[in-house]
Design a protein around this motif. Structure first.
Motif, PDB file in Angstrom:
ATOM      1  N   GLU A 177      -8.021   3.176   1.031  1.00  0.00           N
ATOM      2  CA  GLU A 177      -8.472   4.205   0.102  1.00  0.00           C
ATOM      3  C   GLU A 177      -7.327   4.611  -0.789  1.00  0.00           C
ATOM      4  O   GLU A 177      -6.163   4.620  -0.367  1.00  0.00           O
ATOM      5  CB  GLU A 177      -8.987   5.436   0.849  1.00  0.00           C
ATOM      6  N   GLY A 178      -7.669   4.970  -2.019  1.00  0.00           N
ATOM      7  CA  GLY A 178      -6.676   5.459  -2.960  1.00  0.00           C
ATOM      8  C   GLY A 178      -7.313   5.725  -4.294  1.00  0.00           C
ATOM      9  O   GLY A 178      -8.513   5.502  -4.481  1.00  0.00           O
ATOM     10  N   PHE A 201      -1.418  -1.533  -6.139  1.00  0.00           N
ATOM     11  CA  PHE A 201      -1.425  -2.249  -4.862  1.00  0.00           C
ATOM     12  C   PHE A 201      -1.761  -3.730  -5.077  1.00  0.00           C
ATOM     13  O   PHE A 201      -1.062  -4.622  -4.578  1.00  0.00           O
ATOM     14  CB  PHE A 201      -2.443  -1.582  -3.930  1.00  0.00           C
ATOM     15  N   GLY A 210      -3.474   3.722  -8.022  1.00  0.00           N
ATOM     16  CA  GLY A 210      -2.858   3.225  -6.791  1.00  0.00           C
ATOM     17  C   GLY A 210      -3.416   1.870  -6.382  1.00  0.00           C
ATOM     18  O   GLY A 210      -2.672   0.973  -5.975  1.00  0.00           O
ATOM     19  N   ILE A 211      -4.726   1.705  -6.501  1.00  0.00           N
ATOM     20  CA  ILE A 211      -5.355   0.434  -6.124  1.00  0.00           C
ATOM     21  C   ILE A 211      -4.908  -0.682  -7.064  1.00  0.00           C
ATOM     22  O   ILE A 211      -4.590  -1.789  -6.628  1.00  0.00           O
ATOM     23  CB  ILE A 211      -6.895   0.574  -6.094  1.00  0.00           C
ATOM     24  N   VAL A 236      -1.630   4.109  -1.473  1.00  0.00           N
ATOM     25  CA  VAL A 236      -2.914   3.619  -0.964  1.00  0.00           C
ATOM     26  C   VAL A 236      -2.846   3.703   0.551  1.00  0.00           C
ATOM     27  O   VAL A 236      -1.871   3.275   1.165  1.00  0.00           O
ATOM     28  CB  VAL A 236      -3.187   2.167  -1.424  1.00  0.00           C
ATOM     29  N   ALA A 242       0.830  -1.209   0.000  1.00  0.00           N
ATOM     30  CA  ALA A 242       0.000   0.000   0.000  1.00  0.00           C
ATOM     31  C   ALA A 242       0.865   1.260   0.000  1.00  0.00           C
ATOM     32  O   ALA A 242       0.590   2.216  -0.728  1.00  0.00           O
ATOM     33  CB  ALA A 242      -0.928  -0.010   1.215  1.00  0.00           C
TER      34      ALA A 242
END
Length: 184
Positions: free
Chosen positions: A129-130, A138, A134-135, A103, A98
């Motif tokens: 959250e992001g 991740f 980013g997700i 994230v 993350a």
């Protein structure tokens, strides 16, 4: 004794013998049949047991090959001598993935672990959250990392709506495994 008396005596003897045979012989025949069937079943069981004993070297060789394959996956497993150590390692891996992908982790909750023989499986529920990039990064980092991590379920939602369309919430469950015999 006259001929007629001998014939009556012979007929009486035959009737008496037949009565005895019918009275005691029928149950004896059923008993003998049952014994024969039981004997056949036992012989078949002994034959299967002998075949199993004869195949033991083959089974042992196959088991040894599977054990070697399993130990070959050891680098993919988390280290730890207990489920709590495995959970800590998995949480660290999730946190690192993350951090490198912008994230933010809001919460990590352990779910009940499952241990079978020398293996333990630990599952964590994560809320983060992001932005979308980013997700995705991740999730890719979890997939490409040094240990095997399985994402068992995930959901991406936009709870902020039009006020912040770039900020997405990620809910996922991730699972990691460890061979407890190996220790930490």
């Amino acid at each position: 004794m006259t001929r007629r008396e001998r014939r009556v005596l012979a007929m009486g003897t035959v009737i008496l013998v037949m009565g005895v045979v019918l009275r005691f012989g029928a149950p004896t025949v059923a008993f003998v049949r049952q014994r024969i069937e039981t004997s056949r079943e036992r012989r078949a069981l002994v034959a299967r047991a002998r075949a199993l004993v004869q195949s033991t070297p083959t089974l042992q060789a196959a088991l040894a090959a599977r054990a070697d394959e399993l130990l070959g996956t050891a680098p993919l497993l988390f280290s730890g001598s207990a489920a709590s150590g495995v959970a800590a390692g998995l949480a660290g891996r999730i946190t690192a993935a993350a951090a490198t992908n912008r994230v933010r982790i809001d919460r990590i909750e352990p779910l009940p672990d499952s241990t079978v023989a020398d293996f333990t499986s630990v599952e964590l529920r994560v809320r983060a959250e992001g932005d979308l990039a980013g997700i995705i990064g991740f999730l890719a980092a979890l997939e490409r990392g040094p240990q095997l991590v399985t994402v068992t379920q995930f959901a991406i939602t936009n709870e902020h709506g039009a006020s912040d369309p770039q900020r997405l919430r990620l809910d996922l469950s991730a699972r990691g495994w460890a061979l407890l015999r190996m220790g930490g």
